[in-house]
Design a protein around this motif. Structure first.
Motif, PDB file in Angstrom:
ATOM      1  N   LEU A   1       0.816  -1.210   0.000  1.00 19.90           N
ATOM      2  CA  LEU A   1       0.000   0.000   0.000  1.00 19.90           C
ATOM      3  C   LEU A   1       0.851   1.263   0.000  1.00 19.90           C
ATOM      4  N   HIS A   2       2.015   1.193   0.630  1.00 19.35           N
ATOM      5  CA  HIS A   2       2.911   2.355   0.644  1.00 19.35           C
ATOM      6  C   HIS A   2       4.327   1.894   0.956  1.00 19.35           C
ATOM      7  N   ALA A   3       5.284   2.426   0.215  1.00 22.12           N
ATOM      8  CA  ALA A   3       6.708   2.210   0.491  1.00 22.12           C
ATOM      9  C   ALA A   3       7.295   3.542   0.927  1.00 22.12           C
ATOM     10  N   PHE A   4       7.852   3.598   2.120  1.00 23.77           N
ATOM     11  CA  PHE A   4       8.378   4.852   2.661  1.00 23.77           C
ATOM     12  C   PHE A   4       9.651   5.256   1.934  1.00 23.77           C
ATOM     13  N   GLN A   5       9.884   6.583   1.884  1.00 24.12           N
ATOM     14  CA  GLN A   5      10.917   7.144   1.014  1.00 24.12           C
ATOM     15  C   GLN A   5      11.998   7.920   1.756  1.00 24.12           C
ATOM     16  N   TYR A   6      12.104   7.796   3.062  1.00 22.33           N
ATOM     17  CA  TYR A   6      13.016   8.629   3.849  1.00 22.33           C
ATOM     18  C   TYR A   6      12.526  10.095   3.808  1.00 22.33           C
ATOM     19  N   GLY A   7      13.390  11.011   4.274  1.00 20.26           N
ATOM     20  CA  GLY A   7      13.058  12.438   4.218  1.00 20.26           C
ATOM     21  C   GLY A   7      11.736  12.726   4.895  1.00 20.26           C
ATOM     22  N   GLN A   8      10.944  13.622   4.312  1.00 15.96           N
ATOM     23  CA  GLN A   8       9.697  14.041   4.926  1.00 15.96           C
ATOM     24  C   GLN A   8       8.653  12.934   4.977  1.00 15.96           C
ATOM     25  N   ASP A   9       8.840  11.894   4.198  1.00 17.47           N
ATOM     26  CA  ASP A   9       7.855  10.817   4.135  1.00 17.47           C
ATOM     27  C   ASP A   9       7.920   9.882   5.345  1.00 17.47           C
ATOM     28  N   GLY A  10       9.059   9.770   5.990  1.00 21.63           N
ATOM     29  CA  GLY A  10       9.213   8.819   7.080  1.00 21.63           C
ATOM     30  C   GLY A  10      10.023   7.606   6.657  1.00 21.63           C
ATOM     31  N   ALA A  11      10.508   6.861   7.648  1.00 23.50           N
ATOM     32  CA  ALA A  11      11.344   5.692   7.369  1.00 23.50           C
ATOM     33  C   ALA A  11      11.392   4.790   8.586  1.00 23.50           C
ATOM     34  N   GLN A  12      11.493   3.485   8.345  1.00 27.27           N
ATOM     35  CA  GLN A  12      11.643   2.452   9.358  1.00 27.27           C
ATOM     36  C   GLN A  12      10.394   2.379  10.250  1.00 27.27           C
TER      37      GLN A  12
END
Length: 710
Positions: free
Chosen positions: A385-396
């Motif tokens: 449904l969603h793959a996080f992208q680092y930066g403002q999107d979020g991660a881990q």
């Protein structure tokens, strides 16, 4: 207290009670230096038994590994404070160096041939390097989520380290080049040391109960420890040319020479012998070791008279696990660009039986995913449904999601910012709370809370979310410069954030649970009277404020220690939960807290036994309508890969049953999250690793009857 000698082992009681000694090293002054994990000190013991102790500047720093440096100092790592420390062996002056990246969780440290100090960062999957002048470099380990554990000086310009999660032995050159060797059977390597020949490395296999040698070309030879369930941990070469090691679970010191074993019982019962090192050479040479629970420093002379050695055991690799009857794998994660990897959180289900969850890693940039599994015929179809992208999107992503009004909500540990506010590049930011809203056949992500810095908000959410009947969202954070964590609330109307409570440094709050009356309940892994954790409540007031109360302080013995997850609320306001430690043999417990006026009384419903039983539960419980409790243990079971259990009320108490023991292969291994139950009694959950060639984790189904649907 005076030293005592029994069966060739001398024990020296540490002056500070319940200090929790962990690492130990021979210092440049000929004394033994050790870390006090609980008491927050570095200790020194002279060969004659005289102690000195030095408090650390940072509170609740959790010092672990320790080694003598090339500069006349003794260096150590602080796992909770995220620092490398140095103590001058002459003056006792302590200097601390903050590690550049957050949540590195440094564990072990060794001296390199370049004169610098090298240390493991399991929290960031890196090997760190610090010069004696305090300059850092860090190197990412090739294998994801390797679980870098102990590190040792190797031959030439190399350092060798164990990867307890990946089942590998790694080497890193002083230039930063890596080589990795998979251990036979993919077991759990822990301690590591260079052998007496200065060329071969030796390490302990805690799951396989083996001592293993590895050559620089990656050739392994394993020797099974005579005592089963020993959980060998620390390892070192002795002046007698033998390999010495500690047996954590069986309370012994072992010696291996020419393929033959000798084992010595530690006099203090359940002492949990931990690290071991060779003392000063010469007359009276001894192996010195720490006793984490016994609160002693032990010494055994290398010339101690020995009984007849056990016959040489044959090298025995552990076979790869395969699924057993009773379990069905719904999905094996493949990692890479098109799938997630390593789910830390569990799953939730909707009315159609579709499952939703998260993975910490995977996706096109490796920053984690949100997925759903839809029933399709006799199996399930996965969709990211969603793959996080680092930066403002979020991660881990550290935990699962919750559902509110058709949207999914969860947290990321990192990301959310456009600048490196938390010193954790490339993640940028200190974590987020996110929302995924369905739009046709896709989902649209919105970041509803960005934790821009580690100041007022407190950084790094490491747990999932909870909601109340009105739709407000609750969670915890685990870092920041002002506190180790906070409990927060997001309003149901506009997600306005309110910090409900700031925890003392070193607490590590868990996920929260909200009662029907609106009271917030949770646990802390540390803190309390013995630093063994607490259960707390946050009661709402008429003006919107919340009052914090500690309901129970764990004592670290039979009553449990260090809960890693939250509680569930049962009938009559009773609270049920697990502790990862304490109980029989330190394998963890299931507890009940019963309200009695303004206080709570604890009852231990079950103490995990390890071995074929479970051990070290990390997750919260689930309950059915009859009050039967269900959960997982991270370790234990027939292969020590974790288990699913149920705890049923019977006349006079409770009885436990292991529903499934993970085998560590295609069926998965090491469930970190809890389970959910459907109306038919099927159980669903995740494992962090295992599940096929990618070893990136699974989603599984188990029926309590032991017959999974096929």
């Amino acid at each position: 207290m005076a030293a005592r000698t029994q069966s060739g082992i001398t024990e020296y009681p540490i002056p500070t009670a319940n200090s929790g000694p962990r690492g130990i090293a021979l210092g440049p002054d000929g004394a033994l230096w050790f870390t006090e994990y609980i008491a927050n000190r570095v200790g020194r013991i002279a060969p004659g038994g005289q102690f000195m102790e030095f408090p650390l500047p940072t509170q609740n720093a959790k010092p672990e590994g320790i080694v003598a440096g090339s500069d006349g100092g003794v260096w150590f790592v602080e796992s909770a404070a995220n620092k490398v420390g140095r103590i001058d062996a002459t003056s006792g002056q302590i200097t601390e160096y903050p590690i550049p990246v957050r949540r590195a969780l440094p564990k072990s440290i060794a001296l390199g041939s370049d004169g610098a100090l090298w240390f493991t960062e399991p929290g960031r999957n890196r090997i760190g390097h610090i010069t004696t002048a305090g300059s850092f470099r860090e190197y990412r380990i090739p294998t994801r989520d390797a679980g870098a554990d102990r590190i040792a000086t190797g031959p030439g310009a190399t350092l060798w380290f164990t990867e307890s999660e990946a089942g590998k032995i790694g080497t890193v050159t002083t230039a930063g080049g890596f080589t990795e060797f998979s251990t036979p059977g993919g077991n759990v390597p822990k301690g590591i040391a260079i052998g007496p020949d200065g060329a071969t490395l030796w390490f302990t296999e805690s799951r396989a109960d083996a001592i293993v040698s590895v050559t620089t070309s990656g050739q392994f030879t394993a020797f099974s420890v005579p005592t089963k369930g020993a959980s060998p941990l620390g390892i070192a070469s002795g002046a007698d040319g033998a390999i010495w090691f500690t047996e954590l679970s069986k309370n012994k010191i072992g010696r291996l020479s020419s393929g033959s074993f000798i084992e010595y019982k530690v006099p203090t019962l359940a002492s949990h012998p931990n690290a071991i090192v060779a003392g000063p050479a010469g007359i009276g040479a001894a192996m010195w070791f720490t006793e984490y629970r016994g609160n002693n420093i032990g010494a055994i002379a290398v010339t101690t008279p020995t009984p007849t050695p056990s016959p040489p055991p044959s090298p025995t690799p552990t076979p790869t696990g395969s699924p057993l009857p009773g379990e069905r794998i719904l999905h094996s994660f493949q990692g890479g660009s098109n799938d997630g990897a390593n789910p830390l959180g569990g799953v939730i289900s909707d009315s159609t039986g579709t499952l939703y969850g998260t993975t910490e890693f995977g996706g096109n940039v490796g920053a984690g995913t949100v997925f759903k599994l839809t029933p399709a015929g006799s199996g399930y179809t996965e969709k990211i449904l969603h793959a996080f992208q680092y930066g403002q999107d979020g991660a881990q992503v550290p935990a699962g999601v919750i559902e509110l009004n058709g949207s999914l909500f969860g947290t990321t540990t990192d990301g959310g910012g456009s600048e490196d506010a938390c010193g954790n590049a490339p993640f940028r930011g200190c974590g987020t709370v996110f929302e995924l809203t369905p739009s046709g056949s896709t989902y649209i992500e919105s970041i509803i809370v960005r934790i821009w810095s580690d100041g007022d908000q407190s950084a790094f959410p490491l747990t999932g979310l909870a909601s109340d009947a009105a739709g407000a969202i609750y969670g915890t954070t685990n870092g920041g410069s002002n506190s180790t964590g906070s409990a927060f609330k997001l309003s149901a109307t506009n997600y306005r954030e309110t910090v409900l409570y700031r925890f003392p440094i070193g607490s590590y709050p868990s996920a929260l649970t909200i009662s029907s009356e609106g009271t917030v309940y949770g646990t802390t892994t540390y803190g309390g009277t013995n630093n063994d954790g607490t259960v707390f409540s946050l009661a709402p007031g008429a003006t919107g404020n919340y009052t914090y109360s500690t309901l129970y302080y764990f004592q670290g013995g039979s009553d449990g220690a260090n809960p890693s997850s939250g509680v569930i609320v049962g009938k009559g306001g009773k609270l049920y939960g697990t502790t990862s430690g304490g109980g029989s043999g330190g394998n963890g417990t299931i507890f009940e807290l019963t309200p009695s006026g303004s206080t709570y009384a604890e009852t231990i419903l079950y103490q995990f036994q390890g071995g074929n039983d479970g051990s070290n539960p990390q997750a919260a419980l689930a309950a059915d309508h009859a009050g039967t409790l269900y959960g997982t243990t991270y370790r234990g079971g027939t292969r020590n890969q974790g288990a699913v259990f149920k705890l049923r009320r019977v006349a006079g108490g409770y009885t436990e049953k292991i529903l499934y023991s993970f085998q560590g292969g295609a069926d998965g291994a090491n469930p970190y999250a809890g389970v959910i139950l459907d109306s038919a009694g099927a159980i669903y959950g995740t494992t962090v690793i295992g599940g096929g060639s990618a070893n990136d984790g699974t989603v599984y189904e188990i029926l309590p009857s032991g017959n999974a649907r096929r």
